[in-house]
Design an enzyme around this catalytic site. Structure first.
Site: not given
Ligand code: SAM
Length: 185
Positions: A47, A49, A65, A82, A100, A140
């Site tokens: 969280g 962002w 997420d 998802d 992200d 990203k």
């Molecule tokens: C690098 S983290 C994001 C960090 C966030 N921007 C922050 O600043 O706190 C990447 C996120 O992508 C989510 N994610 C990956 N695949 C996903 C999907 N298919 N659906 C939803 N979320 C997904 C992961 O659960 C993870 O929390």
């Protein structure tokens, strides 16, 4: 993981992840998010962002997420889902779409790059369905052989597109951001 400068800085400033500095840096340079923006944040857990957007005084932020986010703010709405199963018709329209999203790393670099590219294409699909005309998109991606193709695809739909590696990204990281400004509907 090595606890570096930005990790420690985030912790001392009460931010949920070091990635907050990447968004602040990108936003300072490209002004994607303005006060009163309505933002969609794909892959928003834990969280940081969301914290950044709230600090930038956005009007509303919707985060998606598969993992939880523990932020209480009346401007923030969390959808635990998802992104592949999102019903975009129910989301409304946004000034900014952020992604992200990152796959959980498998140890196989090619597989991780592939998964990241797929997530980025899904984020673009969602952005095309939910952005207002002239809206902005930040995504990203782990750099690999399909990166240029993705950049080319994104370029079709925005007036200005650029790839950017924030200073706060770990030197060893393959991640890069694509900044896309002014959605052409
Ligand atoms: C690098 S983290 C994001 C960090 C966030 N921007 C922050 O600043 O706190 C990447 C996120 O992508 C989510 N994610 C990956 N695949 C996903 C999907 N298919 N659906 C939803 N979320 C997904 C992961 O659960 C993870 O929390």
């Amino acid at each position: 993981m090595r606890k570096d400068f930005y990790f420690k800085k985030a912790k001392s400033q009460g931010y949920l992840a070091r990635s907050i500095y990447k968004l602040f840096e990108v936003n300072k340079k490209y002004k994607l998010i303005s006060p009163n923006s309505k933002v969609l944040d794909l892959g928003c857990s834990p969280g940081s962002w969301v914290q950044a957007c709230l600090e930038l005084n956005v009007k509303e932020i919707v985060g998606v997420d598969i993992n939880e986010v523990k932020i209480e703010d009346k401007r923030f709405k969390f959808i635990k889902k998802d992104i592949n199963k999102l019903d975009t018709k129910k989301l409304g329209k946004f000034d900014v779409v952020l992604s992200d999203l990152a796959p959980s790393t498998s140890g196989n670099k090619d597989l991780d790059v592939d998964r990241s590219i797929n997530l980025s294409y899904t984020a673009l699909k969602i952005a095309k369905k939910t952005l207002k005309p002239n809206g902005n998109f930040l995504v990203k991606v782990f750099q690999g052989s399909e990166f240029e193709e993705l950049l080319k695809e994104i370029k079709k739909y925005f007036q200005f597109t650029k790839s950017y590696k924030p200073k706060s990204t770990r030197k060893s990281s393959k991640e890069i951001y694509i900044i896309a400004i002014k959605y052409i509907k």
